[in-house]
Design a protein around this motif. Structure first.
Motif, short mmCIF file in Angstrom:
data_model
loop_
_atom_site.label_atom_id
_atom_site.label_comp_id
_atom_site.label_asym_id
_atom_site.label_seq_id
_atom_site.Cartn_x
_atom_site.Cartn_y
_atom_site.Cartn_z
N PRO A 185 9.70 3.30 5.70
CA PRO A 185 9.26 4.74 6.04
C PRO A 185 9.27 5.64 5.14
O PRO A 185 10.40 5.74 4.24
CB PRO A 185 10.19 5.06 7.21
CG PRO A 185 10.55 3.58 7.86
CD PRO A 185 10.51 3.03 6.55
N GLY A 186 8.29 6.49 4.67
CA GLY A 186 8.34 7.41 3.82
C GLY A 186 7.84 6.75 2.39
O GLY A 186 7.58 7.49 1.40
N LYS A 187 7.55 5.25 2.20
CA LYS A 187 7.45 4.76 1.06
C LYS A 187 6.42 3.99 0.82
O LYS A 187 5.40 4.24 -0.12
CB LYS A 187 8.69 3.97 0.66
CG LYS A 187 9.96 4.67 0.33
CD LYS A 187 11.23 3.95 0.07
CE LYS A 187 12.45 4.65 -0.43
NZ LYS A 187 12.77 5.09 0.95
N ALA A 188 6.01 2.81 1.94
CA ALA A 188 4.93 2.04 1.79
C ALA A 188 4.89 1.21 3.07
O ALA A 188 5.56 1.05 3.87
CB ALA A 188 5.22 1.08 0.49
N SER A 189 3.71 0.60 3.09
CA SER A 189 3.32 -0.52 4.05
C SER A 189 3.13 -1.66 3.33
O SER A 189 2.51 -1.90 2.48
CB SER A 189 2.08 -0.03 4.78
OG SER A 189 1.58 -1.08 5.66
N ASN A 211 4.00 6.99 6.85
CA ASN A 211 3.49 8.26 6.41
C ASN A 211 3.61 9.32 7.50
O ASN A 211 2.67 10.11 7.60
CB ASN A 211 2.04 8.27 5.66
CG ASN A 211 1.82 9.55 4.92
OD1 ASN A 211 2.38 9.82 4.23
ND2 ASN A 211 0.55 10.00 5.04
N ASN A 212 4.47 9.18 8.38
CA ASN A 212 5.01 10.20 9.47
C ASN A 212 3.63 10.20 10.39
O ASN A 212 3.33 11.40 10.91
CB ASN A 212 5.19 11.61 8.99
CG ASN A 212 6.51 11.58 8.24
OD1 ASN A 212 7.44 11.01 8.85
ND2 ASN A 212 6.58 12.23 7.06
N GLY A 213 2.92 9.10 10.48
CA GLY A 213 1.97 8.93 11.71
C GLY A 213 0.37 9.46 11.14
O GLY A 213 -0.40 9.61 11.80
N ILE A 214 0.56 9.84 9.87
CA ILE A 214 -0.83 10.56 9.23
C ILE A 214 -1.52 9.23 8.42
O ILE A 214 -0.60 8.78 7.48
CB ILE A 214 -0.30 11.67 8.13
CG1 ILE A 214 0.02 12.72 9.15
CG2 ILE A 214 -1.89 12.04 7.72
CD1 ILE A 214 0.50 13.95 8.42
N ALA A 270 0.87 -1.22 0.16
CA ALA A 270 0.16 -0.03 0.02
C ALA A 270 0.78 1.19 0.00
O ALA A 270 1.81 1.26 0.93
CB ALA A 270 -0.84 0.09 1.04
N LEU A 271 0.64 2.14 -1.01
CA LEU A 271 1.46 3.46 -1.13
C LEU A 271 0.55 4.64 -0.56
O LEU A 271 -0.78 4.55 -0.43
CB LEU A 271 1.74 3.62 -2.52
CG LEU A 271 2.61 2.50 -3.26
CD1 LEU A 271 2.74 3.12 -4.71
CD2 LEU A 271 3.61 2.06 -2.60
N PRO A 272 1.11 5.61 -0.04
CA PRO A 272 0.43 6.80 0.50
C PRO A 272 -0.45 7.37 -0.63
O PRO A 272 -1.27 8.18 -0.14
CB PRO A 272 1.68 7.75 0.97
CG PRO A 272 2.67 6.72 1.35
CD PRO A 272 2.77 5.59 0.19
#
Length: 306
Positions: free
Chosen positions: A267-271, A210-213, A41-43
């Protein structure tokens, strides 16, 4: 991304040694080990999957990431008086360290630590209320109201939960518990029995990438600092006494469960969520770990640099 996942799924299908399913929980022992799924999953909202990504499985200890997040949101940094932040170096259900530390678990991801977190979450609440809060939180993160507890797995856990009960009563003997042990154990067994598929699980973990968001709503779940700290705990402790090996091979924060799932965060990329029910000797998904190692190599994603 889709090509990468298809290649990984094809390679996993051809791998003969798929590990052994968990047999100490009878309901998990019935799961077909010849299954594999991976979702990213991407932001941006994009979702990529391969394998049986719509097949539900018991997330087991992966739920501890979400209960820790709820506990931090409700009680803040005070929770660290009840659980530590150190890797255990012992199996997930070990009682040895508990005696050495006088009933304080060394981190929130071993069984004793997650049971202590369940006790904290129960303060002023009934088990059903606490479980409803946990499930509602996960549903919100995944944007999916169909996520629920697998009651058959929960019953199976309760019937075979003597080792976890011993951990709980041992902690209670040091005066650490604030709620009846049976209520705490019931809450713990049930949140470990939440069933999800890799698409739902990868989406639920996005806030940590996504930095907690939560990117779907733009809603801050935790602060960027807290997201970083949860990720660091996942890297250090998320695979029990196999955490060092996972960090060495994959290089991403991850949390495993004996149902065969792993949630990994870039971090900053995907889950990323993977599932394959066969486990290695430590109790982590054998193919899931191999798949994430391949994924990290193919994408160049690692917290230690490309």
């Amino acid at each position: 991304m889709q090509t990468i996942l298809d290649e990984i799924a094809q390679q996993m299908a051809q791998t003969l040694d798929k590990g052994e399913v968990a047999t100490y929980i009878p309901q998990l022992a019935q799961v077909d080990p010849n299954q594999f799924a991976i979702s990213v999953a991407l932001p941006s909202g994009e979702m990529f999957s391969a394998g049986c990504a719509d097949k539900h499985f018991s997330i087991q200890s992966i739920s501890k990431v979400f209960t820790l997040t709820v506990a931090l949101g409700r009680l803040g940094e005070s929770i660290w008086s009840r659980v530590g932040k150190e890797p255990s170096g012992d199996p997930f259900n070990s009682i040895v360290q508990l005696e050495h530390e006088q009933g304080k678990p060394c981190n929130p991801f071993i069984n004793a630590g997650a049971i202590a977190i369940a006790d904290l979450l129960l303060q002023g609440h009934q088990p059903k209320e606490t479980l409803a809060e946990i499930i509602q939180f996960i549903r919100f993160l995944a944007d999916d109201d169909s996520i629920a507890i697998d009651e058959k797995v929960a019953r199976s856990e309760i019937e075979t939960g003597a080792r976890n009960a011993s951990l709980a009563y041992f902690m209670a003997s040091f005066g650490h518990f604030q709620n009846p042990v049976d209520a705490v154990l019931g809450t713990y067994f049930h949140h470990c029995s939440i069933a999800m598929n890799t698409q739902q699980l990868s989406r639920a973990g996005l806030f940590l990438a996504n930095n907690g968001i939560n990117p779907a709503s733009g809603y801050p779940i935790v602060s960027a600092e807290r997201a970083k700290r949860i990720n660091s705990l996942m890297l250090l402790c998320g695979h029990y006494d196999g955490s060092g090996e996972f960090a060495f091979r994959v290089g991403l924060p991850g949390k495993s469960g004996v149902g065969g799932g792993i949630l990994a965060i870039a971090p900053g990329k995907a889950s990323i969520a993977v599932w394959s029910p066969g486990l290695d000797v430590i109790g982590n998904s054998k193919l899931g770990t191999q798949a994430l190692e391949l994924f990290a190599a193919k994408t160049g994603w690692s917290v230690f640099g490309e």
